[in-house]
Design an enzyme around this catalytic site. Structure first.
Site, PDB file in Angstrom:
ATOM      1  N   MET A 128      13.379  -8.036 -20.207  1.00 49.04           N
ATOM      2  CA  MET A 128      13.242  -7.323 -18.933  1.00 49.04           C
ATOM      3  C   MET A 128      13.359  -8.306 -17.770  1.00 49.04           C
ATOM      4  O   MET A 128      12.914  -8.013 -16.654  1.00 49.04           O
ATOM      5  CB  MET A 128      11.903  -6.593 -18.876  1.00 49.04           C
ATOM      6  N   GLY A 129      13.944  -9.475 -18.029  1.00 50.73           N
ATOM      7  CA  GLY A 129      14.108 -10.461 -16.961  1.00 50.73           C
ATOM      8  C   GLY A 129      12.807 -11.186 -16.674  1.00 50.73           C
ATOM      9  O   GLY A 129      11.912 -11.219 -17.516  1.00 50.73           O
ATOM     10  N   LEU A 133      12.599 -14.324 -16.580  1.00 49.86           N
ATOM     11  CA  LEU A 133      12.693 -15.161 -17.776  1.00 49.86           C
ATOM     12  C   LEU A 133      11.852 -16.426 -17.658  1.00 49.86           C
ATOM     13  O   LEU A 133      11.769 -17.046 -16.603  1.00 49.86           O
ATOM     14  CB  LEU A 133      14.157 -15.516 -18.050  1.00 49.86           C
ATOM     15  N   HIS A 134      11.225 -16.788 -18.760  1.00 46.35           N
ATOM     16  CA  HIS A 134      10.346 -17.965 -18.824  1.00 46.35           C
ATOM     17  C   HIS A 134      10.613 -18.702 -20.134  1.00 46.35           C
ATOM     18  O   HIS A 134      11.548 -18.351 -20.875  1.00 46.35           O
ATOM     19  CB  HIS A 134       8.890 -17.535 -18.678  1.00 46.35           C
ATOM     20  N   HIS A 147      11.208 -16.577 -23.311  1.00 45.72           N
ATOM     21  CA  HIS A 147      12.562 -16.027 -23.423  1.00 45.72           C
ATOM     22  C   HIS A 147      13.558 -17.133 -23.777  1.00 45.72           C
ATOM     23  O   HIS A 147      14.479 -16.917 -24.573  1.00 45.72           O
ATOM     24  CB  HIS A 147      12.992 -15.384 -22.097  1.00 45.72           C
ATOM     25  N   GLN A 168       9.548   2.713 -20.744  1.00 46.04           N
ATOM     26  CA  GLN A 168       8.423   2.129 -21.470  1.00 46.04           C
ATOM     27  C   GLN A 168       7.208   1.857 -20.583  1.00 46.04           C
ATOM     28  O   GLN A 168       6.224   1.293 -21.048  1.00 46.04           O
ATOM     29  CB  GLN A 168       8.858   0.860 -22.203  1.00 46.04           C
ATOM     30  N   GLN A 178       5.499  -4.490 -31.168  1.00 39.90           N
ATOM     31  CA  GLN A 178       6.880  -4.142 -30.819  1.00 39.90           C
ATOM     32  C   GLN A 178       7.851  -4.641 -31.890  1.00 39.90           C
ATOM     33  O   GLN A 178       8.738  -3.909 -32.339  1.00 39.90           O
ATOM     34  CB  GLN A 178       7.213  -4.755 -29.465  1.00 39.90           C
ATOM     35  N   ARG A 222       3.912 -11.516 -16.822  1.00 37.63           N
ATOM     36  CA  ARG A 222       2.781 -10.992 -16.050  1.00 37.63           C
ATOM     37  C   ARG A 222       1.773 -12.074 -15.667  1.00 37.63           C
ATOM     38  O   ARG A 222       0.899 -11.817 -14.833  1.00 37.63           O
ATOM     39  CB  ARG A 222       2.093  -9.862 -16.816  1.00 37.63           C
TER      40      ARG A 222
HETATM   41  P1  AMP Z   1      10.047  -8.950 -22.064  1.00 39.15           P
HETATM   42  O1  AMP Z   1      11.018  -9.466 -21.081  1.00 39.15           O
HETATM   43  O2  AMP Z   1       8.617  -9.187 -21.700  1.00 39.15           O
HETATM   44  O3  AMP Z   1      10.330  -7.542 -22.515  1.00 39.15           O
HETATM   45  O4  AMP Z   1      10.258  -9.841 -23.361  1.00 39.15           O
HETATM   46  C1  AMP Z   1      11.513  -9.968 -23.949  1.00 39.15           C
HETATM   47  C2  AMP Z   1      11.352 -10.630 -25.291  1.00 39.15           C
HETATM   48  O5  AMP Z   1      10.767 -11.921 -25.117  1.00 39.15           O
HETATM   49  C3  AMP Z   1      10.414  -9.852 -26.224  1.00 39.15           C
HETATM   50  O6  AMP Z   1      10.960  -9.859 -27.531  1.00 39.15           O
HETATM   51  C4  AMP Z   1       9.142 -10.633 -26.147  1.00 39.15           C
HETATM   52  O7  AMP Z   1       8.345 -10.531 -27.301  1.00 39.15           O
HETATM   53  C5  AMP Z   1       9.666 -12.050 -25.983  1.00 39.15           C
HETATM   54  N1  AMP Z   1       8.646 -12.914 -25.414  1.00 39.15           N
HETATM   55  C6  AMP Z   1       7.955 -12.719 -24.263  1.00 39.15           C
HETATM   56  N2  AMP Z   1       7.052 -13.710 -24.070  1.00 39.15           N
HETATM   57  C7  AMP Z   1       7.186 -14.553 -25.133  1.00 39.15           C
HETATM   58  C8  AMP Z   1       6.527 -15.762 -25.527  1.00 39.15           C
HETATM   59  N3  AMP Z   1       5.561 -16.302 -24.801  1.00 39.15           N
HETATM   60  N4  AMP Z   1       6.928 -16.350 -26.672  1.00 39.15           N
HETATM   61  C9  AMP Z   1       7.905 -15.796 -27.435  1.00 39.15           C
HETATM   62  N5  AMP Z   1       8.555 -14.664 -27.114  1.00 39.15           N
HETATM   63  C10 AMP Z   1       8.199 -14.043 -25.981  1.00 39.15           C
END
Ligand code: AMP
Length: 281
Positions: A31-32, A34-35, A38, A62, A154, A188
């Site tokens: 969902m962008g 990015l850290h 990601h 969602q 998820q 978040r």
């Molecule tokens: P999101 O952008 O929050 O929907 O996350 C996209 C993908 O990145 C999802 O598969 C998350 O589980 C994964 N993700 C988010 N934070 C982390 C993290 N700290 N470590 C590993 N994967 C992550």
């Protein structure tokens, strides 16, 4: 610079050549905002696929009413930098109308797995996730798709969806990337002020405590849970939404003795910010 496309037809067009030349396609749905978490997913995709696609889409389906859809961070410029640095080949960033041009009347529901933990507190959340992931898988038809263990429920739901619906894609799970003090990295986390950031690690410490109890021989699920809850309750700066020990596949609470691999998972509120995390045991 990684190429960015916004329409389904452009995205499909971009994967034609790599697929035709026998390459494998890896998809990282996000969902962008990015850290490093990601980035790790993209890195894994890069290591295992010939052509790497990152999708960036804040999926309204969602988010529940009153959740943070409208204030969810949107940081496209820095997201593209992350994608470029990680060597992604393509970014698919559709506007809302591209993925939802008309009322969505069709949904994917992964029952049972979606009922507990976050599902209890975010009704419809996993239905929204499973539906948009199905759409992305149908648009790009990757060989492998990458999801973080950070969102373990998820990951379990998507794995089951792919298996139940015979979708021809391998779902790869990637371990959670953490800050040096253990806090799971999340888009978040940027909502937290300094003092909230300090107490945010309580959930991880509670999970570690429960994991240690189980690993050193405590097999009574209820007892582990109660002791971890006691630990969490000592921190007045957080509110526990749930803390549970569940089976690793179907995410059902373990009520009696722990006898097979489990996942310990929790959600807390720090001010107006909801944080989740989990560990295996
Ligand atoms: P999101 O952008 O929050 O929907 O996350 C996209 C993908 O990145 C999802 O598969 C998350 O589980 C994964 N993700 C988010 N934070 C982390 C993290 N700290 N470590 C590993 N994967 C992550």
């Amino acid at each position: 610079m990684t190429l960015v496309v916004h329409t389904i037809s452009e995205a499909r067009q971009q994967v034609v050549l790599p697929r035709r030349s026998g390459g494998t396609i890896g998809l990282v749905p996000t969902m962008g905002a990015l850290h490093a978490g990601h980035a790790r997913l993209i890195e894994a995709a890069r290591a295992e696929s010939d052509f790497v696609v990152v999708s960036i889409f804040v999926n309204p389906l969602q988010f529940g009413p009153g959740e943070d859809f409208s204030r969810y961070p949107r940081t496209m410029t820095s997201d593209l930098e992350v994608c470029t640095n990680q060597g992604a080949d393509l970014v698919f960033a559709p506007p809302m109308e591209a993925l939802y041009p008309t009322d969505q009347l069709t949904f994917v529901d992964v029952t049972r797995i979606s009922d507990r933990l976050c599902g209890q507190f975010r009704p419809g959340h996993f239905r929204g996730v499973a539906t948009v992931v199905s759409k992305l898988l149908n648009v790009l038809q990757p060989d492998r798709a990458y999801f973080g263990e950070k969102d373990y429920q998820q990951l379990a739901a998507i794995r089951r969806m792919v298996s139940d619906l015979n979708m021809p894609v391998f779902i790869a799970g990637v371990p959670t990337v953490r800050e040096p003090d253990g806090l799971a990295i999340s888009s978040r986390n940027r909502y937290l002020d300094n003092s909230q950031r300090q107490v945010a690690t309580t959930l991880y410490r509670g999970l570690l405590y429960a994991q240690e109890l189980i690993r050193t021989g405590e097999k009574h699920s209820a007892l582990v849970r109660e002791r971890a809850m006691e630990y969490l309750r000592q921190e007045p700066g957080i509110r526990v939404e749930y803390f549970d020990i569940v089976d690793a596949d179907e995410i059902q609470p373990i009520t009696g003795i722990i006898s097979s691999p489990v996942r310990i998972a929790g959600a807390i509120w720090v001010g107006n910010t909801r944080l989740i995390d989990n560990l295996p045991a």
